[in-house]
Design a protein around this motif. Sequence first.
Motif, PDB file in Angstrom:
ATOM      1  N   PRO A   1       0.836  -1.212   0.000  1.00 25.18           N
ATOM      2  CA  PRO A   1       0.000   0.000   0.000  1.00 25.18           C
ATOM      3  C   PRO A   1       0.866   1.255   0.000  1.00 25.18           C
ATOM      4  O   PRO A   1       1.873   1.330   0.717  1.00 25.18           O
ATOM      5  N   GLN A   2       0.485   2.217  -0.802  1.00 27.39           N
ATOM      6  CA  GLN A   2       1.243   3.466  -0.880  1.00 27.39           C
ATOM      7  C   GLN A   2       0.712   4.454   0.159  1.00 27.39           C
ATOM      8  O   GLN A   2       0.037   5.427  -0.144  1.00 27.39           O
ATOM      9  N   ARG A   3       1.033   4.156   1.406  1.00 23.76           N
ATOM     10  CA  ARG A   3       0.636   5.010   2.512  1.00 23.76           C
ATOM     11  C   ARG A   3       1.749   5.037   3.550  1.00 23.76           C
ATOM     12  O   ARG A   3       2.547   4.086   3.632  1.00 23.76           O
TER      13      ARG A   3
ATOM     14  N   LYS B   1       6.981  -0.060   7.132  1.00 24.53           N
ATOM     15  CA  LYS B   1       7.357  -0.363   8.512  1.00 24.53           C
ATOM     16  C   LYS B   1       6.495  -1.496   9.059  1.00 24.53           C
ATOM     17  O   LYS B   1       6.975  -2.381   9.782  1.00 24.53           O
ATOM     18  N   GLU B   2       5.214  -1.477   8.683  1.00 21.85           N
ATOM     19  CA  GLU B   2       4.309  -2.541   9.127  1.00 21.85           C
ATOM     20  C   GLU B   2       4.740  -3.888   8.578  1.00 21.85           C
ATOM     21  O   GLU B   2       4.726  -4.905   9.290  1.00 21.85           O
TER      22      GLU B   2
ATOM     23  N   ARG C   1      -0.549   6.606  -6.128  1.00 19.97           N
ATOM     24  CA  ARG C   1      -1.668   6.267  -5.252  1.00 19.97           C
ATOM     25  C   ARG C   1      -1.849   4.749  -5.176  1.00 19.97           C
ATOM     26  O   ARG C   1      -1.273   4.003  -5.955  1.00 19.97           O
ATOM     27  N   ASN C   2      -2.627   4.338  -4.267  1.00 13.87           N
ATOM     28  CA  ASN C   2      -3.015   2.951  -4.080  1.00 13.87           C
ATOM     29  C   ASN C   2      -1.849   2.023  -3.711  1.00 13.87           C
ATOM     30  O   ASN C   2      -1.404   2.019  -2.587  1.00 13.87           O
ATOM     31  N   PHE C   3      -1.353   1.222  -4.683  1.00  8.45           N
ATOM     32  CA  PHE C   3      -0.388   0.181  -4.374  1.00  8.45           C
ATOM     33  C   PHE C   3       0.830   0.241  -5.302  1.00  8.45           C
ATOM     34  O   PHE C   3       0.747   0.715  -6.424  1.00  8.45           O
TER      35      PHE C   3
END
Length: 414
Positions: free
Chosen positions: A339-341, A346-347, A369-371
Amino acid sequence: MTAFMDRAEKAEQALRQLFEPTSLGRNDHLSDRFGADIFLKREDLTPVRSYKLRGAFNAISKVLAGGMADRFVCASAGNHAQGVAYVCRHFGVEGAIFMPVTTPQQKIDKTRKFGGDKVRIELTGDYFDQTLAAAQAHCREIGAHFLSPFDDADVIEGQASVAVEMLAQMETPPDIVVLPVGGGGLSAGVMSYLADAAPGVALRFVEPCGGASLAAALAAGRPVRLPKIDSFVDGAAVAQVGAETFAVLGAADPAHVYAAPEDRICATIIEMLNVEGIVLEPAGALSVDALVDMADDIRGKRVVCVTSGGNFDFERLPEVKERALRYTGLKKYFILRLPQRPGALKEFLSLLGPGDDIARFEYLKKSARNFGSVLIGIETKDADDFPHLFARMDAAGFVYQDITDDEVLAQFLI
């Protein structure tokens, strides 16, 4: 004593001009692992680090003794070339060795070193069939003698000297001899000699999965050409066994012919190097590699494995290690939809276990955006760690595809 036995024993004695018998010794590591007495016949320790020297010497000796020719030609990118070069220099005769243009420089240099000023190397053809055709045409043109790497009675007879030495080095014959098979020269020679000198010895044959030409010939009842071969085990990846060799090997039991997976051979090469300090080329590791397939059959028996060659190009070591890790399940590659967030990477990293190491991380496609698609390689200390890692990834909602065993994707991405 049969005529073949006599000729093989004379060939073995004549070889003492070049080198002493190669060693035969019990290997404690393999013996403990398989619950048997495993001996290694170390053909990787000849002056050219392979048994090919034997057949080349016997064939050239006979041609010279008969006054049939004093110039020789062969086509080879490996051990046969080096054996021919060595013998040509020994006898002071001219040799022309044809190699594909793609032959690694290390092999060219070694062949030139063994042949000295008696050997001329010709680089021609992108594929071996082209090289072979050019060599044979040149041979006819100059009236030289063509030296086949295996499909020649004198070559087969010379390779039989391996068995002559082996029996002389043991108080009693072994129960089983395990032989690598390419074109069949070594196995045909050993099989012919033992059939007369020690008929109670059982034989097992090993060829690479990507070049199982003996199995194909036995199934068809005649030598047949494989439509495709995997050239990784270059010393034994032969598309068709020889007519001369199959005249002997046609009597082999198909159940006693094993096919060794190329990636598993890599694991065997690494094991023998790390544990025993023995350097084997892929073809040279075949007989040792197949022990795992015949583990029940060899338990409690005396077994000789012929390690046929040690001409390993260490530039190949990274590839061999990579393939070994993948085969043993210690390394996997997958494509992750990340995911691009903020915090997504890190998760993902928090899911890795203490023994998991990122060996490759590469964005294949990243949008605003998105992935984004990420190629990830993970190396671990225990193959059982991967199911737990994938379970954690599933629970966290990550989408991924394991491409470790996808040959097409691996070829382009790994």
